[in-house]
Structure formats: structure tokens, C-alpha cells
Scaffold this motif. Structure first.
Motif, PDB file in Angstrom:
ATOM      1  N   ALA A   1     -22.392 -31.477 -14.389  1.00  0.00           N
ATOM      2  CA  ALA A   1     -22.078 -30.102 -14.788  1.00  0.00           C
ATOM      3  C   ALA A   1     -21.374 -30.148 -16.137  1.00  0.00           C
ATOM      4  N   GLY A   2     -21.795 -29.296 -17.063  1.00  0.00           N
ATOM      5  CA  GLY A   2     -21.194 -29.247 -18.394  1.00  0.00           C
ATOM      6  C   GLY A   2     -20.842 -27.827 -18.771  1.00  0.00           C
ATOM      7  N   MET A   3     -19.778 -27.680 -19.556  1.00  0.00           N
ATOM      8  CA  MET A   3     -19.311 -26.323 -19.889  1.00  0.00           C
ATOM      9  C   MET A   3     -18.896 -26.220 -21.344  1.00  0.00           C
ATOM     10  N   ASP A   4     -19.368 -25.148 -21.991  1.00  0.00           N
ATOM     11  CA  ASP A   4     -18.943 -24.776 -23.339  1.00  0.00           C
ATOM     12  C   ASP A   4     -18.125 -23.499 -23.224  1.00  0.00           C
ATOM     13  N   PHE A   5     -17.036 -23.420 -23.988  1.00  0.00           N
ATOM     14  CA  PHE A   5     -16.139 -22.256 -23.898  1.00  0.00           C
ATOM     15  C   PHE A   5     -16.467 -21.235 -24.979  1.00  0.00           C
TER      16      PHE A   5
ATOM     17  N   MET B   1     -11.823 -30.846 -13.994  1.00  0.00           N
ATOM     18  CA  MET B   1     -12.401 -30.647 -15.323  1.00  0.00           C
ATOM     19  C   MET B   1     -11.844 -31.674 -16.288  1.00  0.00           C
ATOM     20  N   MET B   2     -12.710 -32.265 -17.071  1.00  0.00           N
ATOM     21  CA  MET B   2     -12.320 -33.249 -18.071  1.00  0.00           C
ATOM     22  C   MET B   2     -13.019 -32.944 -19.394  1.00  0.00           C
ATOM     23  N   GLY B   3     -12.398 -33.338 -20.486  1.00  0.00           N
ATOM     24  CA  GLY B   3     -13.005 -33.146 -21.802  1.00  0.00           C
ATOM     25  C   GLY B   3     -14.042 -34.213 -22.089  1.00  0.00           C
ATOM     26  N   ALA B   4     -15.169 -33.803 -22.636  1.00  0.00           N
ATOM     27  CA  ALA B   4     -16.199 -34.759 -23.046  1.00  0.00           C
ATOM     28  C   ALA B   4     -15.842 -35.334 -24.410  1.00  0.00           C
ATOM     29  N   LYS B   5     -16.306 -36.527 -24.668  1.00  0.00           N
ATOM     30  CA  LYS B   5     -16.006 -37.185 -25.939  1.00  0.00           C
ATOM     31  C   LYS B   5     -16.636 -36.414 -27.093  1.00  0.00           C
TER      32      LYS B   5
ATOM     33  N   LEU C   1     -27.015 -25.560 -24.885  1.00  0.00           N
ATOM     34  CA  LEU C   1     -27.245 -26.933 -25.356  1.00  0.00           C
ATOM     35  C   LEU C   1     -25.924 -27.689 -25.429  1.00  0.00           C
ATOM     36  N   SER C   2     -24.861 -27.013 -25.865  1.00  0.00           N
ATOM     37  CA  SER C   2     -23.544 -27.653 -25.889  1.00  0.00           C
ATOM     38  C   SER C   2     -23.115 -28.036 -24.476  1.00  0.00           C
ATOM     39  N   ALA C   3     -23.383 -27.156 -23.506  1.00  0.00           N
ATOM     40  CA  ALA C   3     -23.041 -27.461 -22.117  1.00  0.00           C
ATOM     41  C   ALA C   3     -23.803 -28.695 -21.630  1.00  0.00           C
ATOM     42  N   ILE C   4     -25.051 -28.841 -22.045  1.00  0.00           N
ATOM     43  CA  ILE C   4     -25.833 -30.025 -21.687  1.00  0.00           C
ATOM     44  C   ILE C   4     -25.246 -31.263 -22.349  1.00  0.00           C
ATOM     45  N   TRP C   5     -24.871 -31.146 -23.634  1.00  0.00           N
ATOM     46  CA  TRP C   5     -24.227 -32.270 -24.317  1.00  0.00           C
ATOM     47  C   TRP C   5     -23.066 -32.800 -23.483  1.00  0.00           C
ATOM     48  N   TYR C   6     -22.159 -31.875 -23.110  1.00  0.00           N
ATOM     49  CA  TYR C   6     -20.940 -32.294 -22.417  1.00  0.00           C
ATOM     50  C   TYR C   6     -21.253 -32.820 -21.016  1.00  0.00           C
TER      51      TYR C   6
END
Length: 435
Positions: free
Chosen positions: A265-269, A340-344, A401-406
Motif C-alpha cells: 500500500a502506498g500513499m501520496d499526500f 505508516m512509514m516514509g518511503a525513501k 503514480l506517486s502512491a505506486i512509487w512509495y
């Protein structure tokens, strides 16, 4: 009596006044602007009306719409009775009709005009959507039927003219399938007359010009679609050529059959102009397929409202990799019990993340993820001033796309070239026999 030879494909259009809107789209040299100008002149002679001709920039009228209308007045032998004035640009008819010219770059000038019963927006795709809506408000007359004519060369499907008159995926509106218009050439729906034309419809066009348009197919397919075929489409180089949409049930069944699926699961704010985008992903590592099967996509929500909307993640402790540029937001969600954790993120990470996503053999998206489809189906690269692709920038800001990146943080798709190198058998180098 006025006699004028016209192209047969435009004969019905010249006398079609039953609809409020008339939308003409066509390729280069199809003669659509010529016939719109002729249509308006004929109407001005028949009835006392005021027509407004609009372009995005006022000064472009002089060498385009005004020049065309003036040429027609002279060609029809009307110049003794119809006055073409240049300062300000205006065309006056003996029965009191007149054609006036305005530009959307001078919006204050629009406020002083009254009793406009016909508006022609030439190259309407260049006018902003707010300008189109402003012109709708200026189209009013106490007794006469109102008409708005819009003419344009086709542009990208992201332009407001396509979304308003054909299809708006973001807001799930389908007014008319443009493919149907290309097939039927003219049709009427929702009080709008649609007309499609290409260079073949202009019988006065030299064959050398058509041959020149045909050559575009070899070196500029985007311009060929626009100029030669007269069709809307995606302008630019698509980012995710392997992106496909399948029914939700089919996607879920495929995920069920994955051998050791990787669930992410990925999330962009986002808040005002951007969006909170949260996606659930499934990776088939063996087949190199990425599945997108669930989305949350909202803006204008405070963090506490968002937390309430996605509380199922807090209850399940499902890991969310999120945008590490928002450490305060991540900390807030963690305090509420979210895993929740921050992606690199690092210099060049946008490009590397994009390349990672492009390495999947297939990207299959559930039909229920409508916002993801809207952003990614026709996502294209941005270009620099020389027309060169910028590999980590896009024509829109694709939050999904940003959510997929993360979501894919710490996962690597095997690069096919690297894989071939790893699988290549070790060969011993022949050694020379010492003598």
C-alpha cells in the motif's frame, strides 16, 4: 441572391440552425473555418443579428477571422453594401446586423457588449474553460434563438473542449464517443450539432498539400493524427505503455492465483490542488505483473478527516509506505495507530521509481479504480523547450503514480537485461599453454 460554390460536406452545416451548439473539429485544410465564416455572413444577411467572434488573443483576429470574413464579403460581391471596418475591427450589414471581434486576453471588453445571439469561438481549444463559460453568459437576446459555434483542430483528450463535448473520465461523463463522430462525420445529440472534416472534404485543396500531410505519418505521428486525420487523442510519449484496465472481479481472481503475492500500500499526500492518493497493490513477482485493485482519492480533507476515512488501515495494521517529505503527517497517523512509514526519497528517486514501474511486463488496474485510470491510462512525459522528453516529469501531477512509487519502496523488479546477464553461463577463458 448570393451564389457561392461550397464543399459538399459542409452544405447541410451552412443552413443548420436548429441546435444551440455547433462543434466543428477537423484536420488542417479541411475548410471548416471558411464555412463557419460563410455561414455567419449568410445569417447576418437574412436576419438582423449581432455576432461575436472570439479568439484567445485579440490581435490574432486581423490575419485570421477578420481577414477571412472580409475576403468572403468581397468574393460575394457585397463590399458595396457591407462595411469591413478595421478600427475597431467590425463588419456592418445594411440591415443593421454586425459582427464584432473580441479576445479573451481582454476580458473587460466583453462586459460592454449586449444582445449577442451568435458566438463563434475560433480555435476554441486555445480558449480557457473559464472563458468558454463566461461567453455562455454573454450569449443572450430577448427574442432571437441563440447559437454558439466552436471550431478547432483536435488536441489532446485532456483539453476542456474534449471533456465538455465528448468524454470526461475524471467526472465519469460520456456525452459522445468521438470514434462515432469520425465514422458518421456529422450527428446531433444534446442540442449540439457535431461536424468532422479532413483535407479530403476540401475539393479546392491541391493534392500536393494532402501529400505533404501524409508525410507526417513517417516522422510525427501525433501531428499526423491531428493534421491529417482530424482526431483527438493523446499528445506526447506515453509513460506506461503496458497499463491495462480489467473488470474488478477478474483482477481479484488473478490476484488470488498469484504464487506468493507481494501485497503493498502506498500513499501520496495532498490538500487543495493536490490529492490524498492511497492505493493497494499486488505484485506477481514471477510474472512481473503489477495489480492495482483499490484506491482512496480525495482532496480538501484535513488529516483527521482522512484518518477517519481510511481507519480500516489502522484497525488491520496494514503497512502504508507514504511520502517521506511529510514527516509531521506521518507522525500524526502513527499516533492514531496507523502502521505508516516514509518511503525513501533521494536525488534522482523520481526517475528511478518511474523506471522501476516501467519494468513490469504488465500493469493491470481494476475498473473500480477510476481516478488511477484517469491519471495513468494516457499519462505522457513533459518535454523541454526543445521538445525533448523529461523522464521524471509529466504533463499532469499523477498522485496515483506517486502512491505506486512509495508502495513499491524496497522492492525491485528484475531488469530484463540484468536478468539475462545473471543467467548467462560462466565461461572459462581459454588459457595459453606456456612453452
Amino acid at each position: 441572391m448570393v451564389e457561392k460554390e461550397v464543399n459538399p460536406h459542409f452544405e447541410d452545416f451552412l443552413f443548420e440552425w436548429s441546435t444551440k451548439f455547433q462543434f466543428l473539429v477537423g484536420g488542417y485544410g479541411s475548410s471548416k473555418s471558411y464555412h463557419v465564416a460563410l455561414k455567419i455572413i449568410l445569417k447576418m444577411l437574412e436576419e438582423k443579428r449581432t455576432a461575436l467572434v472570439v479568439r484567445e488573443v485579440y490581435d490574432t483576429h486581423r490575419d485570421s477571422t477578420f481577414s477571412l470574413l472580409e475576403e468572403l464579403v468581397i468574393d460575394l460581391g457585397l463590399d458595396d453594401h457591407v462595411k469591413c471596418m478595421t478600427s475597431p475591427m467590425q463588419i456592418r450589414f445594411p440591415n443593421g446586423s454586425k459582427i464584432i471581434f473580441k479576445g479573451m486576453d481582454r476580458p473587460a471588453k466583453l462586459k460592454s457588449i449586449n444582445n449577442i445571439s451568435i458566438v463563434w469561438i475560433e480555435e476554441c481549444s486555445e480558449v480557457k474553460y473559464a472563458g468558454f463559460k463566461e461567453l455562455l453568459g454573454r450569449l443572450r437576446h430577448p427574442t432571437l434563438k441563440l447559437h454558439m459555434i466552436l471550431s478547432t483542430n483536435p488536441v489532446g483528450e485532456d483539453n476542456w473542449s474534449f471533456k465538455h463535448f465528448f468524454r470526461d473520465d475524471m467526472n465519469k461523463r460520456l456525452i459522445l464517443d468521438d470514434a462515432e463522430l469520425y465514422e458518421k462525420r456529422t450527428l446531433v445529440t444534446n442540442d449540439t450539432y457535431y461536424h468532422h472534416s479532413t483535407a479530403e472534404d476540401n475539393l479546392f485543396l491541391p493534392e500536393s498539400y494532402i501529400a505533404q500531410l501524409d508525410e507526417l505519418k513517417e516522422y510525427d505521428p501525433d501531428l499526423y493524427r491531428i493534421a491529417r486525420k482530424g482526431q483527438f487523442g493523446v499528445n506526447g510519449v506515453k509513460v506506461l505503455l503496458q497499463f491495462a484496465i480489467k473488470p474488478h472481479e477478474e483482477v481479484m481472481a488473478a490476484i488470488e492465483n498469484i504464487n506468493k503475492p507481494l501485497m503493498r500500500a502506498g500513499m501520496d499526500f495532498g490538500f487543495v490542488n493536490s490529492y490524498n492518493a492511497l492505493l493497494r497493490l499486488a505484485v506477481d513477482h514471477e510474472k512481473k505483473i503489477l495489480y492495482i485493485y483499490w484506491e482512496f482519492y480525495k482532496n480538501g480533507m484535513t488529516d483527521d478527516q482522512t484518518a477517519e476515512a481510511i481507519k480500516e488501515f489502522a484497525e488491520s495494521k496494514e503497512l502504508i509506505k507514504a511520502d517521506s517529505a511529510e514527516p509531521k503527517t506521518i507522525k500524526y497517523f502513527r499516533q492514531l495507530g496507523f502502521n505508516m512509514m516514509g518511503a525513501k526519497k533521494y536525488k534522482g528517486s523520481r526517475l528511478q521509481y518511474t523506471k522501476k514501474v516501467k519494468r513490469f511486463r504488465k500493469i493491470i488496474c481494476s475498473s473500480q479504480c477510476t481516478n488511477t485510470i484517469y491519471e495513468l491510462k494516457d499519462l505522457t512525459y513533459a518535454v523541454d523547450k526543445n521538445g525533448n522528453i523529461i523522464e521524471d516529469e509529466f504533463k499532469i501531477d499523477p498522485h496515483t503514480l506517486s502512491a505506486i512509487w512509495y508502495g513499491l519502496d524496497n522492492y525491485e523488479v528484475a531488469d530484463l537485461k540484468e536478468k539475462r546477464q545473471r543467467e548467462r553461463p560462466n565461461r572459462k577463458r581459454p588459457t595459453r599453454e606456456r612453452r
